[in-house]
Design an enzyme around this catalytic site. Structure first.
Site, mmCIF file in Angstrom:
data_model
loop_
_atom_site.group_PDB
_atom_site.id
_atom_site.type_symbol
_atom_site.label_atom_id
_atom_site.label_comp_id
_atom_site.label_asym_id
_atom_site.label_seq_id
_atom_site.Cartn_x
_atom_site.Cartn_y
_atom_site.Cartn_z
ATOM 1 N N HIS A 1 -41.344 31.125 47.691
ATOM 2 C CA HIS A 1 -39.680 30.769 47.694
ATOM 3 C C HIS A 1 -39.712 29.884 46.463
ATOM 4 O O HIS A 1 -40.470 28.997 46.110
ATOM 5 C CB HIS A 1 -39.356 30.048 48.859
ATOM 6 C CG HIS A 1 -37.928 29.841 48.805
ATOM 7 N ND1 HIS A 1 -37.037 31.084 48.935
ATOM 8 C CD2 HIS A 1 -37.182 28.622 48.755
ATOM 9 C CE1 HIS A 1 -35.662 30.281 49.038
ATOM 10 N NE2 HIS A 1 -35.789 28.932 49.012
ATOM 11 N N SER A 17 -31.508 30.752 46.751
ATOM 12 C CA SER A 17 -31.733 30.050 48.057
ATOM 13 C C SER A 17 -30.433 29.609 48.558
ATOM 14 O O SER A 17 -29.399 30.520 48.535
ATOM 15 C CB SER A 17 -32.725 28.897 47.971
ATOM 16 O OG SER A 17 -33.094 28.493 49.444
ATOM 17 N N GLU A 59 -41.884 34.740 50.282
ATOM 18 C CA GLU A 59 -41.274 33.586 50.184
ATOM 19 C C GLU A 59 -41.561 32.285 51.384
ATOM 20 O O GLU A 59 -41.625 31.251 50.779
ATOM 21 C CB GLU A 59 -39.744 34.216 50.651
ATOM 22 C CG GLU A 59 -39.044 35.071 49.850
ATOM 23 C CD GLU A 59 -38.085 34.311 48.736
ATOM 24 O OE1 GLU A 59 -38.085 33.161 48.783
ATOM 25 O OE2 GLU A 59 -37.477 35.357 48.199
#
Length: 495
Positions: free
Chosen positions: A413, A189, A320
């Site tokens: 995610h 991320s 995600e």
């Protein structure tokens, strides 16, 4: 083997501990001086040396950040490790052999540049060390302390912290059995976005030889003008002059609260005229393209050949955006008009873009479609653009679906992290991965990361515009070739 191993570093000896598996752990080692007092809003300075062996058997302080509300939708899905203290520019090392010369992997945590730390239990590097890698996790400055800039002074302090940590690794890791000539930096991320920025920063050149970006690429930066918009609003919320000096006088808890309020304002009204670049991704603090430390947008510099000597592995999770839509219940409030508007805003063809996604997903709700489109816009397509720009890049997709929220959370995610670290038994991840996650997925992914860090070959061919090869990690992992080609082709306007 002694139960209290001691290693000599450039600044003094550190005393670690040995786990039951025989792995040696050293925690809370300062790589830079505490970023407080005269060091606040300054580039990282060397730590003071020490004479007696320094205890390194417990995690050190972490960067100041907001707590996750206990009654919030992400309470069980956002493992945190928050330890108060000024000396939070520290790192942790796991190794199996002090006399070895093993590949080194340095992990940069995610958290939207405002949260996270290298001491989250799921980032424990025991399994990496067991399998022949010296694993390092780091902290760096977050939020305003790391990325506030009004145009004067030094920007991107959080990235400079990461560079200072990598410099410490270069200078000291051989004492822990690591090879300073074989360093892989990897992140997830915001950590992946950091990795892609580091790939193009002149001051980071030569500090690492391979890079892995999980769910983040080279598109997440802001301009100096946007940085000033953000900084001015933060100062207004605090009732102080828009300078770093004035903000440094504000108590940290009050600053953190103002940062949280700022993020909420951006989310409520994501207008470009109000927020500039951050209206796109709702993150007020990001790397700033200042023209010197970060000379240009990373994706543009990579396309120009910068960082070509570094081998890259990049990828995304299949779904995600479901992390941001399912726990909050927002997925059920999305309408077809919202999907159409989002598709146009993200750059899809006005009529056939959303229609193609809808046709490929019979029975999908508007919320499902928005999740798919947002995932591709912000994660999948940027990853492919970087792979196209950087010859020899390997691409992956993580597709195993979480059983959480009634099997609705999907391959969201951050879900890949316990598999990458082979830490499926970490209880902090149980709400994410359930009680019986597939060990074979962790075996495959963990091995691929180690193989890449060792040799540059994760076990499948590199991605090219002619052969769009990727590895899909799932219960039965397999190589794909130009998966979802029709949807990929829709994004021709996405740089």
């Amino acid at each position: 083997m002694t139960s209290e191993p001691i290693v000599t570093t450039k600044y003094g000896d550190v005393r670690g501990r040995v786990s039951g598996s025989g792995v040696l752990t050293f925690q809370g080692i300062p790589y830079a001086a505490a970023p407080v007092g005269p060091n606040r809003f300054q580039p990282p300075q060397p730590p003071e040396s020490w004479s007696a062996p320094r205890d390194a058997t417990e995690y050190g302080p972490t960067a100041p950040q907001a707590e996750v509300p206990e009654d919030g939708p992400f309470a069980d899905l956002s493992p945190r490790s928050v330890v108060s203290g000024d000396d939070y520019l520290n790192l942790n090392v796991w190794t199996a052999d002090l006399g070895g010369r093993s590949p080194v992997m340095v992990f940069v945590h995610g958290g939207s540049f405002t949260s996270g730390s290298g001491s989250i239990s799921g980032y424990d590097g025991t399994r990496f060390a067991r399998d022949g890698v010296v694993l390092v996790t780091i902290n760096y400055r977050l939020g305003a302390d790391g990325f506030l800039w009004f145009g004067d002074g030094i920007p991107n302090l959080g990235l400079l912290d990461q560079i200072a940590a990598l410099t410490w690794v270069r200078d000291n890791i051989s004492g822990f059995g690591g090879d300073p000539g074989n360093v892989t930096v990897f992140g997830e991320s915001a950590g992946a976005m950091s990795v892609c920025s580091l790939l193009t920063m002149p001051t980071a050149e030569g500090l690492f030889h391979r890079a892995i970006a999980e769910s983040g690429a080279g598109h997440s930066t802001i301009s100096p003008a946007t940085a000033r918009l953000v900084g001015n609003r933060l100062a207004a919320l605090l009732g102080v002059e828009p300078t770093r000096e004035a903000i440094a006088e504000v108590a940290v808890p009050r600053l953190i609260a103002a940062q949280t309020q700022l993020a909420q304002e951006i989310t409520a009204k994501p207008k470009t005229r109000l927020w500039g670049d951050v209206a796109r991704n709702l993150m007020p603090f990001e790397p700033i393209v200042d023209g010197e430390l970060l000379p240009g947008p990373p994706i543009e510099r990579i396309a120009a050949g910068v960082g070509a000597q570094v081998e890259v592995l990049i990828g995304t999770n299949s779904e995600e955006a479901r992390l941001f839509l399912i726990p909050t219940g927002a997925v059920d409030k999305i309408t077809g008009l919202v999907v159409q508007a989002a598709a146009v805003r993200y750059g899809l063809p006005p009529l056939r873009g959303a229609a193609r996604y809808r046709a490929n997903r019979p029975g999908a709700t508007p919320g499902d479609l928005l999740s798919a489109i947002a995932t591709d816009w912000y994660y999948w397509i940027p990853a492919l653009r970087l792979a196209e720009a950087h010859p020899g890049t390997h691409v992956y997709e993580f597709a195993w679906r979480s059983p959480a929220f009634g099997d609705k959370l999907g391959a969201c995610h951050a879900l890949e992290l316990p598999f990458v670290f082979d830490n499926l038994d970490d209880r902090a991840f149980s709400p994410f991965i359930g009680e019986n996650p597939p060990q074979q997925v962790a075996d495959a992914m963990h091995k691929a990361w180690i193989d890449f860090a060792t040799s540059g070959d994760p076990g499948w061919p590199a991605y090219t515009a002619e052969h769009r090869v990727a590895m899909r990690f799932d219960t039965a992992s397999a190589i794909t070739v130009d998966d979802r080609a029709d949807e990929r082709a829709l994004w021709s306007r996405r740089r």
